[in-house]
Scaffold this motif. Structure first.
Motif, mmCIF file in Angstrom:
data_model
loop_
_atom_site.group_PDB
_atom_site.id
_atom_site.type_symbol
_atom_site.label_atom_id
_atom_site.label_comp_id
_atom_site.label_asym_id
_atom_site.label_seq_id
_atom_site.Cartn_x
_atom_site.Cartn_y
_atom_site.Cartn_z
ATOM 1 N N TRP A 8 100.128 18.276 9.629
ATOM 2 C CA TRP A 8 100.666 19.691 9.033
ATOM 3 C C TRP A 8 101.865 19.990 9.942
ATOM 4 N N THR A 9 103.116 20.283 9.438
ATOM 5 C CA THR A 9 104.129 20.954 10.209
ATOM 6 C C THR A 9 103.984 22.373 9.928
ATOM 7 N N ARG A 10 104.787 23.284 10.984
ATOM 8 C CA ARG A 10 104.573 24.556 10.696
ATOM 9 C C ARG A 10 105.269 25.228 9.581
ATOM 10 N N ALA A 11 106.238 24.473 9.048
ATOM 11 C CA ALA A 11 106.866 24.711 7.983
ATOM 12 C C ALA A 11 106.049 24.507 6.569
ATOM 13 N N GLN A 12 105.294 23.675 6.787
ATOM 14 C CA GLN A 12 104.540 23.400 5.635
ATOM 15 C C GLN A 12 103.593 24.520 5.489
ATOM 16 N N VAL A 13 102.863 24.939 6.790
ATOM 17 C CA VAL A 13 101.993 26.152 6.635
ATOM 18 C C VAL A 13 102.685 27.313 6.090
ATOM 19 N N CYS A 14 103.908 27.521 6.691
ATOM 20 C CA CYS A 14 104.580 28.780 6.189
ATOM 21 C C CYS A 14 104.728 28.648 4.572
ATOM 22 N N ALA A 15 105.163 27.587 4.145
ATOM 23 C CA ALA A 15 105.416 27.305 2.755
ATOM 24 C C ALA A 15 103.882 27.793 1.747
ATOM 25 N N LEU A 16 102.958 27.445 2.591
ATOM 26 C CA LEU A 16 101.689 27.663 1.829
ATOM 27 C C LEU A 16 101.366 29.172 1.690
ATOM 28 N N PHE A 17 101.648 29.935 2.820
ATOM 29 C CA PHE A 17 101.471 31.362 2.603
ATOM 30 C C PHE A 17 102.553 31.994 1.725
ATOM 31 N N ASP A 18 103.556 31.327 1.538
ATOM 32 C CA ASP A 18 104.388 31.969 0.667
ATOM 33 C C ASP A 18 104.494 31.629 -0.848
ATOM 34 N N LEU A 19 103.493 30.749 -1.207
ATOM 35 C CA LEU A 19 103.098 30.462 -2.401
ATOM 36 C C LEU A 19 102.811 31.846 -3.045
ATOM 37 N N PRO A 20 103.136 31.882 -4.699
ATOM 38 C CA PRO A 20 102.318 32.730 -5.498
ATOM 39 C C PRO A 20 100.880 32.793 -5.259
ATOM 40 N N ASP A 23 98.521 30.520 -7.179
ATOM 41 C CA ASP A 23 98.865 29.173 -7.087
ATOM 42 C C ASP A 23 98.344 28.821 -5.759
ATOM 43 N N LEU A 24 98.163 29.622 -4.586
ATOM 44 C CA LEU A 24 97.522 29.644 -3.395
ATOM 45 C C LEU A 24 96.022 29.453 -3.542
ATOM 46 N N LEU A 25 95.650 30.504 -4.371
ATOM 47 C CA LEU A 25 94.109 30.596 -4.433
ATOM 48 C C LEU A 25 93.480 29.300 -5.417
ATOM 49 N N ALA A 26 94.186 28.897 -6.286
ATOM 50 C CA ALA A 26 94.024 27.737 -7.136
ATOM 51 C C ALA A 26 93.848 26.528 -6.168
ATOM 52 N N GLN A 27 94.813 26.343 -5.493
ATOM 53 C CA GLN A 27 94.927 24.992 -4.334
ATOM 54 C C GLN A 27 93.771 25.302 -3.278
ATOM 55 N N VAL A 245 93.378 37.510 2.526
ATOM 56 C CA VAL A 245 92.707 36.595 1.574
ATOM 57 C C VAL A 245 93.740 35.326 1.616
ATOM 58 N N ARG A 246 95.016 35.627 1.670
ATOM 59 C CA ARG A 246 96.080 34.409 1.999
ATOM 60 C C ARG A 246 95.635 33.672 3.244
ATOM 61 N N THR A 247 95.258 34.316 4.187
ATOM 62 C CA THR A 247 94.902 33.722 5.682
ATOM 63 C C THR A 247 93.709 32.846 5.322
ATOM 64 N N ILE A 248 92.666 33.379 4.571
ATOM 65 C CA ILE A 248 91.433 32.456 4.493
ATOM 66 C C ILE A 248 91.832 31.158 3.586
ATOM 67 N N ALA A 249 92.737 31.609 2.629
ATOM 68 C CA ALA A 249 93.087 30.246 1.641
ATOM 69 C C ALA A 249 93.810 29.285 2.308
ATOM 70 N N VAL A 250 94.705 29.664 3.172
ATOM 71 C CA VAL A 250 95.512 28.600 3.908
ATOM 72 C C VAL A 250 94.677 27.715 5.005
ATOM 73 N N ALA A 251 93.685 28.836 5.696
ATOM 74 C CA ALA A 251 92.971 27.771 6.609
ATOM 75 C C ALA A 251 91.949 26.876 5.768
ATOM 76 N N ARG A 252 91.649 27.311 4.540
ATOM 77 C CA ARG A 252 90.680 26.259 3.686
ATOM 78 C C ARG A 252 91.617 25.221 3.262
ATOM 79 N N CYS A 277 87.585 36.426 -0.822
ATOM 80 C CA CYS A 277 87.666 35.654 0.294
ATOM 81 C C CYS A 277 86.780 34.283 0.043
ATOM 82 N N PHE A 278 85.494 34.614 -0.690
ATOM 83 C CA PHE A 278 84.790 33.551 -0.747
ATOM 84 C C PHE A 278 85.365 32.556 -1.793
ATOM 85 N N PHE A 279 85.846 33.251 -2.720
ATOM 86 C CA PHE A 279 86.709 32.243 -3.751
ATOM 87 C C PHE A 279 87.935 31.509 -3.060
ATOM 88 N N ALA A 280 88.387 31.833 -2.145
ATOM 89 C CA ALA A 280 89.561 31.402 -1.499
ATOM 90 C C ALA A 280 88.972 30.427 -0.464
#
Ligand code: SAM
Ligand code: DTB
Ligand code: SF4
Length: 345
Positions: A8-20, A23-27, A245-252, A277-280
């Motif tokens: 992973w690049t850091r830019a990709q990780v930032c892009a995940l955080f910035d998703l709607p 969309d982030l939770l679905a992924q 919740v976003r942080t949990i989702a990105v970690a997952r 958080c469990f859903f994420a």
């Protein structure tokens, strides 16, 4: 099954955080289902086996000797006393017993004593985890030989924010201990804390380092800062719960096969936030009324929450192979009634 990547690049990780958010939770939820039973949660119980008086200056920590937090320093517990607590944790439904010590780096004689404790706890049939501060390679080998399964050593925050939180050691020191732990053949438990005043970019920076380690940590604890009066971080602006919740989702998404632990901070979270958080993708918790020195939700409340969500407690983790047997949770259990939750009598 979605692949496990470490490039992973850091830019990709930032892009995940910035998703709607949706969309982030679905992924994240898709990644979760691809690698885990989405209705099973691993439960660990924590015990402080050596409390307070720590020479480090971690700004979040109530156990630093220089912070006036009212935590009484106590010496290392006896093996008998730890085993009694481990047996009680097992009877209450925990599958892993995590032992924490407020050391900067243990002396060899401390490690020898902890090794005895680990062997005794392991003999009860529990998975064992310890968090004792920085270790040498030899000390990690000693703990492995004693039967230790996991070593917890958090990176805590982004490399560029680390120096604002801790002045008595370097980020590289943490990476060095993690290397010793991996070389000893121990499983790693490594995560961090959010809500310390870091930016989103810095939350992404922490997760980026975790997801690009030589191997992903087996367990990734995501702690929300527990603000303890007397620590320098008491009074910090609390994090937006949806950002947690976003942080949990990105970690997952970044570490799809790892166990992501909804760690410290649950006492300050609503049941609905924890459900999100469990859903994420969170699939591990600390279970039992105390963390190290601060509170955690009542056991009865957690059992009721599990029942409401149809969650099962896992006996052991699923990250490295076959699912293990599930523990019984009585879905008719009422909540404790003694806590302030909206569902108690
Ligand atoms: N002394 C060892 C060390 O620092 O690695 C082990 C014990 S230390 C208390 C373990 C972890 O607890 C820290 O790395 C940090 O992530 C977490 N922690 C400590 N105080 C916390 C707080 N107030 N809120 C959230 N997490 C905390
Ligand atoms: C982790 O990541 N969180 C736990 C465990 N690993 C050792 C510790 C949380 C401590 C919270 C503050 C306290 O209770 O002293
Ligand atoms: Fe000591 Fe660990 Fe607390 Fe830092 S986090 S002050 S090393 S007990």
């Amino acid at each position: 099954m979605a692949s496990v990547r470490r490039d992973w690049t850091r830019a990709q990780v930032c892009a995940l955080f910035d998703l709607p958010f949706n969309d982030l939770l679905a992924q994240a939820h898709a990644a979760h289902r691809a690698h885990h039973d989405a209705n099973a949660v691993q439960v660990s119980t924590l015990l402080s086996i050596k409390t307070g008086g720590c020479p480090e200056d971690c700004a979040y920590c109530p156990q630093a000797a220089r912070h006036d937090t009212g935590v009484q320093a106590e010496k290392l517990m006896s093996a008998e006393a730890v085993v009694a607590r481990a047996r009680a944790a097992k009877d209450a439904g925990a599958s892993r017993f995590c032992m924490g010590a407020a050391w900067r780096s243990p002396k060899d004689r401390d490690v020898a004593k902890v090794a005895e404790i680990v062997s005794a706890v392991k003999a009860l049939g529990l998975e064992t985890c310890a968090t004792l501060g920085m270790l040498t390679g030899e000390q990690a080998d000693t703990l492995k030989a004693a039967g230790l399964d996991y070593y917890n050593h958090n990176l805590d925050t982004a490399p560029e924010f680390y120096g604002e939180i801790i002045h008595t050691r370097q980020f590289q020191d943490r990476l060095d201990t993690l290397e010793h732990v991996r070389n000893a053949g121990l499983k790693t438990c490594c995560g961090g804390i959010v809500g310390m005043g870091e930016t989103r970019e810095q939350r992404a920076g922490l997760l980026h380092v975790l997801a690009t380690l030589p191997e992903h940590p087996h367990s990734v604890p995501i702690n929300q800062l527990v603000q303890v009066p007397g620590t320098p971080l008491a009074g910090t602006e609390p994090l937006d719960p949806l950002e947690f919740v976003r942080t949990i989702a990105v970690a997952r998404i970044l570490m799809p096969a790892s166990m992501v632990r909804l760690s410290a901070g649950r006492s300050a979270m609503s049941d609905e936030l924890q459900a999100l958080c469990f859903f994420a993708g969170a699939n591990s918790i600390f279970y039992g009324e105390k963390l190290l020195t601060t509170g955690n939700p009542d056991v009865a409340h957690d059992r009721f929450l599990f029942a409401r969500l149809g969650l099962r407690a896992l006996d052991g983790d699923t990250a490295d192979g076959e699912p293990h047997a599930h523990l019984e949770i009585d879905h008719e259990d009422p909540c404790c009634g003694g806590c302030a939750c909206s569902t108690s009598g």
